[in-house]
Design a protein around this motif. Structure first.
Motif, PDB file in Angstrom:
ATOM      1  N   LYS A  86     -75.416  24.509  17.291  1.00  0.00           N
ATOM      2  CA  LYS A  86     -74.477  24.673  17.563  1.00  0.00           C
ATOM      3  C   LYS A  86     -73.729  23.850  16.963  1.00  0.00           C
ATOM      4  O   LYS A  86     -73.689  22.390  16.109  1.00  0.00           O
ATOM      5  N   TYR A  87     -72.530  24.296  16.496  1.00  0.00           N
ATOM      6  CA  TYR A  87     -71.044  23.697  15.794  1.00  0.00           C
ATOM      7  C   TYR A  87     -69.459  23.194  16.041  1.00  0.00           C
ATOM      8  O   TYR A  87     -69.783  24.307  16.899  1.00  0.00           O
ATOM      9  N   LYS A  88     -69.068  22.488  16.167  1.00  0.00           N
ATOM     10  CA  LYS A  88     -68.587  22.395  17.062  1.00  0.00           C
ATOM     11  C   LYS A  88     -67.208  21.149  16.239  1.00  0.00           C
ATOM     12  O   LYS A  88     -67.016  20.867  14.676  1.00  0.00           O
ATOM     13  N   ALA A  89     -65.843  21.877  16.149  1.00  0.00           N
ATOM     14  CA  ALA A  89     -64.991  21.132  15.421  1.00  0.00           C
ATOM     15  C   ALA A  89     -63.664  20.876  16.426  1.00  0.00           C
ATOM     16  O   ALA A  89     -63.590  22.238  16.840  1.00  0.00           O
ATOM     17  N   ALA A  90     -62.907  20.160  16.352  1.00  0.00           N
ATOM     18  CA  ALA A  90     -61.713  19.311  17.307  1.00  0.00           C
ATOM     19  C   ALA A  90     -59.899  18.749  16.426  1.00  0.00           C
ATOM     20  O   ALA A  90     -61.066  17.632  15.961  1.00  0.00           O
ATOM     21  N   LEU A  91     -59.529  19.208  16.768  1.00  0.00           N
ATOM     22  CA  LEU A  91     -58.591  18.892  15.928  1.00  0.00           C
ATOM     23  C   LEU A  91     -57.291  18.596  16.665  1.00  0.00           C
ATOM     24  O   LEU A  91     -56.502  19.398  16.968  1.00  0.00           O
ATOM     25  N   GLU A  92     -56.775  17.355  16.697  1.00  0.00           N
ATOM     26  CA  GLU A  92     -55.658  16.978  17.207  1.00  0.00           C
ATOM     27  C   GLU A  92     -54.147  15.572  16.846  1.00  0.00           C
ATOM     28  O   GLU A  92     -55.541  14.868  16.144  1.00  0.00           O
ATOM     29  N   THR A  93     -53.344  15.867  16.972  1.00  0.00           N
ATOM     30  CA  THR A  93     -51.993  14.747  16.265  1.00  0.00           C
ATOM     31  C   THR A  93     -51.185  14.992  18.012  1.00  0.00           C
ATOM     32  O   THR A  93     -51.065  15.263  19.322  1.00  0.00           O
ATOM     33  N   ASN A  94     -51.195  13.613  17.568  1.00  0.00           N
ATOM     34  CA  ASN A  94     -49.880  12.742  19.344  1.00  0.00           C
ATOM     35  C   ASN A  94     -48.606  12.168  18.179  1.00  0.00           C
ATOM     36  O   ASN A  94     -49.219  11.508  16.869  1.00  0.00           O
ATOM     37  N   TYR A  95     -47.852  12.495  18.545  1.00  0.00           N
ATOM     38  CA  TYR A  95     -46.201  12.041  18.852  1.00  0.00           C
ATOM     39  C   TYR A  95     -46.648  11.527  19.761  1.00  0.00           C
ATOM     40  O   TYR A  95     -46.071  11.447  20.299  1.00  0.00           O
ATOM     41  N   LYS A  96     -45.868  10.144  18.890  1.00  0.00           N
ATOM     42  CA  LYS A  96     -46.142   8.777  20.115  1.00  0.00           C
ATOM     43  C   LYS A  96     -44.338   8.141  20.755  1.00  0.00           C
ATOM     44  O   LYS A  96     -44.314   8.633  20.121  1.00  0.00           O
ATOM     45  N   PHE A  97     -44.277   8.619  21.722  1.00  0.00           N
ATOM     46  CA  PHE A  97     -42.849   8.671  22.227  1.00  0.00           C
ATOM     47  C   PHE A  97     -42.345   7.330  22.167  1.00  0.00           C
ATOM     48  O   PHE A  97     -41.349   6.605  21.842  1.00  0.00           O
ATOM     49  N   ASP A  98     -43.714   6.042  22.081  1.00  0.00           N
ATOM     50  CA  ASP A  98     -44.003   4.720  22.667  1.00  0.00           C
ATOM     51  C   ASP A  98     -45.124   4.341  22.196  1.00  0.00           C
ATOM     52  O   ASP A  98     -45.813   5.266  22.366  1.00  0.00           O
ATOM     53  N   GLU A  99     -44.928   3.230  22.600  1.00  0.00           N
ATOM     54  CA  GLU A  99     -46.507   2.633  22.966  1.00  0.00           C
ATOM     55  C   GLU A  99     -47.667   3.253  23.599  1.00  0.00           C
ATOM     56  O   GLU A  99     -49.008   2.970  23.798  1.00  0.00           O
ATOM     57  N   SER A 100     -47.114   3.690  24.675  1.00  0.00           N
ATOM     58  CA  SER A 100     -47.795   4.656  25.821  1.00  0.00           C
ATOM     59  C   SER A 100     -48.143   5.580  25.607  1.00  0.00           C
ATOM     60  O   SER A 100     -49.268   6.713  25.899  1.00  0.00           O
ATOM     61  N   GLN A 101     -46.729   6.362  25.677  1.00  0.00           N
ATOM     62  CA  GLN A 101     -46.567   7.731  26.000  1.00  0.00           C
ATOM     63  C   GLN A 101     -47.085   8.899  24.779  1.00  0.00           C
ATOM     64  O   GLN A 101     -46.023   8.287  23.895  1.00  0.00           O
ATOM     65  N   TYR A 102     -47.186   9.944  24.735  1.00  0.00           N
ATOM     66  CA  TYR A 102     -47.129  10.878  23.493  1.00  0.00           C
ATOM     67  C   TYR A 102     -47.547  12.560  24.044  1.00  0.00           C
ATOM     68  O   TYR A 102     -47.525  12.307  25.280  1.00  0.00           O
ATOM     69  N   TRP A 103     -46.848  13.113  22.893  1.00  0.00           N
ATOM     70  CA  TRP A 103     -47.123  14.558  23.007  1.00  0.00           C
ATOM     71  C   TRP A 103     -48.200  14.819  22.070  1.00  0.00           C
ATOM     72  O   TRP A 103     -48.623  14.241  20.666  1.00  0.00           O
ATOM     73  N   PHE A 104     -49.383  16.010  22.305  1.00  0.00           N
ATOM     74  CA  PHE A 104     -50.427  15.949  21.886  1.00  0.00           C
ATOM     75  C   PHE A 104     -50.184  17.739  21.152  1.00  0.00           C
ATOM     76  O   PHE A 104     -49.622  18.552  22.131  1.00  0.00           O
ATOM     77  N   LEU A 105     -51.152  18.235  20.527  1.00  0.00           N
ATOM     78  CA  LEU A 105     -51.614  19.209  19.877  1.00  0.00           C
ATOM     79  C   LEU A 105     -52.376  19.343  19.873  1.00  0.00           C
ATOM     80  O   LEU A 105     -52.986  18.372  18.798  1.00  0.00           O
ATOM     81  N   ARG A 106     -53.674  20.228  20.065  1.00  0.00           N
ATOM     82  CA  ARG A 106     -55.018  19.994  19.757  1.00  0.00           C
ATOM     83  C   ARG A 106     -55.625  20.999  19.132  1.00  0.00           C
ATOM     84  O   ARG A 106     -55.710  22.408  20.296  1.00  0.00           O
ATOM     85  N   GLY A 107     -56.847  21.630  19.050  1.00  0.00           N
ATOM     86  CA  GLY A 107     -56.808  22.939  18.152  1.00  0.00           C
ATOM     87  C   GLY A 107     -58.289  22.710  18.120  1.00  0.00           C
ATOM     88  O   GLY A 107     -59.287  21.655  17.768  1.00  0.00           O
ATOM     89  N   THR A 108     -59.432  23.576  18.816  1.00  0.00           N
ATOM     90  CA  THR A 108     -60.682  23.330  19.055  1.00  0.00           C
ATOM     91  C   THR A 108     -61.344  24.536  18.973  1.00  0.00           C
ATOM     92  O   THR A 108     -61.306  26.002  18.712  1.00  0.00           O
ATOM     93  N   TYR A 109     -63.093  24.281  17.751  1.00  0.00           N
ATOM     94  CA  TYR A 109     -63.399  25.812  17.336  1.00  0.00           C
ATOM     95  C   TYR A 109     -65.205  25.455  18.093  1.00  0.00           C
ATOM     96  O   TYR A 109     -65.614  23.959  17.402  1.00  0.00           O
ATOM     97  N   GLU A 110     -65.633  26.465  18.398  1.00  0.00           N
ATOM     98  CA  GLU A 110     -66.937  26.081  18.593  1.00  0.00           C
ATOM     99  C   GLU A 110     -68.609  27.123  18.668  1.00  0.00           C
ATOM    100  O   GLU A 110     -67.335  28.254  18.905  1.00  0.00           O
ATOM    101  N   LYS A 111     -69.807  27.271  17.701  1.00  0.00           N
ATOM    102  CA  LYS A 111     -70.191  28.014  17.802  1.00  0.00           C
ATOM    103  C   LYS A 111     -71.728  27.460  17.980  1.00  0.00           C
ATOM    104  O   LYS A 111     -71.815  26.752  17.504  1.00  0.00           O
ATOM    105  N   ASP A 112     -72.038  28.536  19.194  1.00  0.00           N
ATOM    106  CA  ASP A 112     -73.554  27.712  19.828  1.00  0.00           C
ATOM    107  C   ASP A 112     -74.083  28.829  19.962  1.00  0.00           C
ATOM    108  O   ASP A 112     -74.027  29.673  20.051  1.00  0.00           O
ATOM    109  N   ARG A 113     -75.383  28.998  19.188  1.00  0.00           N
ATOM    110  CA  ARG A 113     -75.610  30.374  18.899  1.00  0.00           C
ATOM    111  C   ARG A 113     -76.740  30.693  20.215  1.00  0.00           C
ATOM    112  O   ARG A 113     -76.308  32.098  20.054  1.00  0.00           O
ATOM    113  N   PHE A 114     -76.709  29.831  21.611  1.00  0.00           N
ATOM    114  CA  PHE A 114     -77.942  30.203  22.764  1.00  0.00           C
ATOM    115  C   PHE A 114     -76.630  30.270  23.063  1.00  0.00           C
ATOM    116  O   PHE A 114     -76.873  29.918  24.966  1.00  0.00           O
TER     117      PHE A 114
END
Length: 249
Positions: A86-114
């Motif tokens: 199995k091989y997995k990759a996840a990339l995510e970026t967060n733009y922080k509006f303030d110290e707690s709130q954020y907007w996210f953009l996320r991409g994932t890819y997974e290759k599992d032979r079974f």
């Protein structure tokens, strides 16, 4: 949505990772776990992972790459056979509006032979909130979003198609708690629900990390992945237990 468009969206999510403010803003951890047995049963198990975090005032960028491979000796033929890959990759970026709130953009890819899939991929975006934080190591993040799923099947389904693609909704949570200066508990939960076929893919990771010496730590993790509508002949739930050495930098 075509696969090319899906890949393009994932690429966009990776783009901010290329924008750096100097090496001092990057943190990471590399894991490796190897288990080899011999005698009546010969088996090899290898787990690897690389996690990176880049954080500045307005942005938080996260990259996670992992692999899992195991092989065991067939009792009848005596030959080594691959039992997990199995091989997995996840990339995510967060733009922080303030110290707690954020907007996210996320991409994932997974290759599992079974898994019954040639590969699985998603692209999602949405809103997150760090609803609780104590110090730098203890926090609770909650997020909600929507996006698109594109999965390639190894064989055609009952509709004669070899692709699953649909809009999805995503819910996720991450809880980190510093048990002490040298120990950390981490719980990750996520579910991505198909808005057309209602196929829900849920994942959980429960882990404890304890410092051994310097930047070297031991980590024990239990992972669960559940697919509500798994490909024919495949189990709906996969579990994985791993004990690894971790180097932080």
């Amino acid at each position: 949505m075509s696969f090319k468009k899906t890949v393009a969206i994932i690429a966009i999510s990776a783009a901010p990772l290329a924008y750096g403010q100097g090496a001092k803003d990057w943190e990471g951890e590399a894991e490796l776990g190897v288990l080899m047995t011999s005698g009546n049963t010969e088996e090899t198990n290898i787990n690897g992972r690389l996690g990176l975090v880049h954080e500045v005032v307005d942005w938080r960028n996260i990259a996670d790459f992992s692999s899992n491979y195991s092989e065991a000796q067939d009792e009848t033929t005596g030959e080594d056979q691959t039992t997990a890959e199995k091989y997995k990759a996840a990339l995510e970026t967060n733009y922080k509006f303030d110290e707690s709130q954020y907007w996210f953009l996320r991409g994932t890819y997974e290759k599992d032979r079974f898994s019954g899939y040639d590969f699985e991929s998603t692209a999602t975006t949405g809103y997150g909130n760090r609803v609780w934080q104590r110090g730098e190591r203890s926090f609770l993040d909650l997020s909600i979003g929507a996006g698109y799923r594109y999965n390639k099947l190894e064989v055609v389904n009952s509709d004669g198609e070899d692709v699953e693609e649909e809009p999805i909704g995503r819910l996720a949570a991450q809880f980190n708690y510093a048990l002490s200066e040298n120990a950390l508990f981490r719980q990750k939960l996520s579910t991505e629900i198909g808005l057309d076929d209602n196929n829900a893919i849920s994942q959980s990771e429960t882990a404890i990390k304890a410092n051994v010496v310097g930047n070297l730590s031991m980590k024990a993790a239990y992972r669960v992945k559940h697919v509500s509508d798994a490909p024919p002949g495949k189990n709906s739930t996969d579990t994985e237990t791993a004990i690894t050495l971790l180097y932080g930098f």
